[in-house]
Design a protein around this motif. Structure first.
Motif, short mmCIF file in Angstrom:
data_model
loop_
_atom_site.label_atom_id
_atom_site.label_comp_id
_atom_site.label_asym_id
_atom_site.label_seq_id
_atom_site.Cartn_x
_atom_site.Cartn_y
_atom_site.Cartn_z
N ARG A 1 35.38 -62.77 19.43
CA ARG A 1 33.92 -63.59 19.83
C ARG A 1 33.71 -65.17 20.23
O ARG A 1 32.70 -65.36 20.84
CB ARG A 1 33.06 -63.24 18.30
N LEU B 1 39.22 -60.38 15.88
CA LEU B 1 37.54 -60.24 16.20
C LEU B 1 36.75 -61.46 16.71
O LEU B 1 35.94 -61.72 17.52
CB LEU B 1 36.55 -58.89 15.79
N ALA B 2 37.09 -62.26 15.48
CA ALA B 2 36.31 -63.54 15.12
C ALA B 2 36.54 -64.08 16.13
O ALA B 2 35.94 -65.40 17.15
CB ALA B 2 36.43 -64.16 13.93
N GLU C 1 39.29 -59.17 10.90
CA GLU C 1 38.33 -59.73 10.63
C GLU C 1 38.50 -61.06 12.02
O GLU C 1 37.50 -61.42 13.04
CB GLU C 1 38.08 -59.68 9.64
N ARG D 1 30.84 -56.52 17.71
CA ARG D 1 31.01 -58.08 18.09
C ARG D 1 31.08 -58.30 18.79
O ARG D 1 30.64 -58.72 19.73
CB ARG D 1 32.37 -58.03 17.80
#
Length: 260
Positions: free
Chosen positions: A201, A197-198, A194, A223
């Motif tokens: 983004r 992926l954050a 996570e 995402r």
């Protein structure tokens, strides 16, 4: 006869420039009766400044598509552009230089050198190229990824998530036009995944990068701004503004089709 899916150019942005595109992209392995088509006349565009995910069943050609778009694999037929550069006609030396200057890579295996610190791994590609880093930009990447207190640590002293964040920082450090991520959360636990992926983004939203990610995870694909779906070497569908539930439902349809 061509199907509508073959004729459509997938991934096209409503407006604005493209970061990469493919026309009639075909990749074949073997020859004669044993030939296998990994990609079959793919037309696609990757919009600049957006996060694009590529999904499909195992063997659909998603990793092959990414490798051809990134100039990591030769094509059998067709053409590929990165920005305004048509890369399928370049020799190996020219292609290596273009990848070094225009493209960043994030792989699930991290690919960090164990004898170097995190900071040294981040700037390694520019050091090899003899280029002086833009320190202000590198500092921005390091702070965005929360790596400031890990720069003197070697990979063995870092968690898997921290190692992948170092790999992300290395991909971004030279401010490439395109970042390709091949299953970047594949070797990570859910929390570390996570975090990565954050950051990808944020790299699009705040640092104005372009990210192309191959994944099998509907949550990861959610995402992205756009998901391209591959099946049997062709892009057969796309999904703007994806949700994990919608992506999962689309992937289940692939499974049902293959079972019939």
């Amino acid at each position: 006869m061509s199907t509508p899916a073959q004729e459509q150019v997938f991934g096209r942005a409503p407006s604005g420039p493209t970061a990469a595109r493919a026309e009639g992209l075909t990749k074949a392995y073997g020859s004669g009766e044993t030939q296998v088509l990994a990609l079959d006349s793919v037309d696609a565009e990757i919009a600049r400044g957006r996060f694009t995910a590529i999904m499909g069943p195992s063997g659909s050609g998603k990793s092959t598509l990414m490798h051809c778009l990134a100039g990591l694999d030769n094509v059998t037929r067709g053409q590929v552009w990165i920005g305004e550069h048509e890369i399928t006609s370049l020799n190996e030396r020219e292609l290596t230089r273009l990848r070094r200057d225009k493209v960043g890579f994030v792989f699930q295996s991290f690919n960090l050198l164990p004898t170097l610190t995190a900071g040294e791994n981040i700037t390694l590609p520019m050091d090899i190229a003899g280029r002086k880093p833009d320190q202000e930009w590198v500092d921005t990447v390091i702070d965005t990824l929360g790596l400031r207190d890990r720069l003197r640590h070697r990979p063995a002293q870092l968690s898997g998530g921290q190692q992948q964040r170092v790999a992300c920082a290395r991909a971004l450090a030279s401010r490439p036009e395109l970042i390709f991520a091949d299953e970047p959360t594949g070797n990570l636990d859910s929390r570390s995944g996570e975090e990565v992926l954050a950051f990808l983004r944020r790299a699009v939203d705040e640092l104005h990068q372009t990210v192309v990610m191959v994944t099998h995870d509907p949550g990861a694909a959610a995402r992205a701004d756009l998901v391209l779906f591959l099946a049997d070497g062709r892009i057969v569908d796309e999904m703007p503004n994806p949700t994990a539930e919608a992506v999962l439902d689309r992937m289940k349809r692939f499974d049902r089709i293959r079972e019939t």
